[in-house]
Design a protein around this motif. Sequence first.
Motif, PDB file in Angstrom:
ATOM      1  N   SER A  71      96.054  85.781 -39.926  1.00  8.47           N
ATOM      2  CA  SER A  71      94.886  85.937 -39.063  1.00  8.47           C
ATOM      3  C   SER A  71      94.773  87.332 -38.458  1.00  8.47           C
ATOM      4  CB  SER A  71      94.916  84.902 -37.929  1.00  8.47           C
ATOM      5  OG  SER A  71      96.112  85.015 -37.186  1.00  8.47           O
TER       6      SER A  71
ATOM      7  N   GLU B 237      85.177  74.947 -31.890  1.00 13.45           N
ATOM      8  CA  GLU B 237      84.816  76.099 -31.062  1.00 13.45           C
ATOM      9  C   GLU B 237      84.751  75.733 -29.590  1.00 13.45           C
ATOM     10  OE1 GLU B 237      81.129  79.335 -30.655  1.00 13.45           O
ATOM     11  OE2 GLU B 237      81.373  78.120 -32.475  1.00 13.45           O
TER      12      GLU B 237
ATOM     13  N   LYS C  68      86.368  81.991 -24.945  1.00 13.02           N
ATOM     14  CA  LYS C  68      85.537  83.024 -25.558  1.00 13.02           C
ATOM     15  C   LYS C  68      86.357  84.175 -26.132  1.00 13.02           C
ATOM     16  CE  LYS C  68      81.245  82.089 -23.047  1.00 13.02           C
ATOM     17  NZ  LYS C  68      80.206  82.634 -22.146  1.00 13.02           N
TER      18      LYS C  68
ATOM     19  N   ILE D  77      87.686  82.945 -29.484  1.00 12.51           N
ATOM     20  CA  ILE D  77      86.619  82.893 -30.497  1.00 12.51           C
ATOM     21  C   ILE D  77      86.288  84.305 -30.975  1.00 12.51           C
ATOM     22  CG2 ILE D  77      84.216  82.263 -30.918  1.00 12.51           C
ATOM     23  CD1 ILE D  77      84.569  80.016 -28.864  1.00 12.51           C
ATOM     24  N   GLY D  78      86.215  85.251 -30.048  1.00 12.95           N
ATOM     25  CA  GLY D  78      85.937  86.635 -30.436  1.00 12.95           C
ATOM     26  C   GLY D  78      87.025  87.218 -31.320  1.00 12.95           C
TER      27      GLY D  78
ATOM     28  N   ARG E 186      86.514  85.755 -34.862  1.00 12.05           N
ATOM     29  CA  ARG E 186      85.320  86.312 -35.495  1.00 12.05           C
ATOM     30  C   ARG E 186      85.533  87.769 -35.883  1.00 12.05           C
ATOM     31  NH1 ARG E 186      80.474  83.744 -31.671  1.00 12.05           N
ATOM     32  NH2 ARG E 186      80.585  81.619 -32.513  1.00 12.05           N
TER      33      ARG E 186
ATOM     34  N   GLY F 124      87.462  87.706 -38.973  1.00 14.49           N
ATOM     35  CA  GLY F 124      86.797  87.048 -40.092  1.00 14.49           C
ATOM     36  C   GLY F 124      87.572  85.885 -40.669  1.00 14.49           C
TER      37      GLY F 124
ATOM     38  N   LEU G 182      88.615  79.281 -37.261  1.00 17.86           N
ATOM     39  CA  LEU G 182      89.221  78.993 -35.965  1.00 17.86           C
ATOM     40  C   LEU G 182      90.516  78.229 -36.174  1.00 17.86           C
ATOM     41  CD1 LEU G 182      86.028  77.900 -33.996  1.00 17.86           C
ATOM     42  CD2 LEU G 182      86.969  80.185 -34.287  1.00 17.86           C
TER      43      LEU G 182
END
Length: 312
Positions: free
Chosen positions: A99, A121, A126, A129-130, A133, A136, A139
């Motif tokens: 990851s 999610e 937050k 999650i950021g 993302r 790429g 989760l």
Amino acid sequence: MSAASRGLISRFRFLSLDSTRAFQSFSRAGFSSSTEAALSEEDHDHGGGWIIEAKPKIMTPSSRRTGAIGIKCGMTALWDKWGKRVPISLLWLDDNIVSQVKTMEKEGITSLQIGAGQKKEKHLTKPEIGHFRAQGVPLKRKLREFPVTEDALLPVGTPISVRHFVAGQYVDVTGITRGKGFQGGMKRWGFSGMPASHGASLSHRSIGSTGQRDAPGKVFKGKKMPGRMGGKQRTVKNVWIYKIDPARNLMWVRGQVPGAEGNFVFIKDAVYNKPDHSILPFPTFFTPPDEDPSMLEPMVADLGDVDPFMAE
């Protein structure tokens, strides 16, 4: 001084420090400034670091591979050829992928962050999650960072299956032990307790005296006394892998591992009883395009002439 001026100055300072770090990393690696200029553009990625490829390599004795995240599914038992019952722990590697990659040029270390499991999610913060993302990747429920050598780096998104390990090798398993709450000295430290008769009223499980008289007039730090038991990170070293099942990403290991059923454990190559680096997939096992892991049979370790369940 205006806020814009302060921002420009801090930006220039960051750029100068970044170039200094890059020069120091090249100096540590044995490159001079002329060598750096001679490096071709194809040897670097667009971020300024080395290109990390997902391909098999040759493992050296100094190489250090990444680990994996497993889930303790429970325990079973096997019987050796002498009829002795041997406990076996069952571990499940739930969708492990890389990851995040940390390199010497950017973070100052070489390590891989491994993510396992899945999570919705709405159950993540937050910042979490950021992070996913930005990298790429899907989760993940659990993250763990494993230090590796530079030749063992893998690109983001590379899957880590149970075939990262080999049946018959030794691994170190780290986990959080079962929490047992507040316990007395007899259960926590194995004290024998007070006499069970002749005047020992209501103090059968007492630990006895804990200090001295006026000198020193205190209880020394580290005294074995009642307190919170369990719930700590512990590592069981030299755990022997008996069998792996590529179809279900399962692993059978001899003995016990820390934690309760359903807890996460972290598995890596043994530090003391090092496996033969010539038989390990390096930097990890890459599934051939024409191979279906769900059709593979379990792989059992070679027991040899001496029963490993009896050997200590």
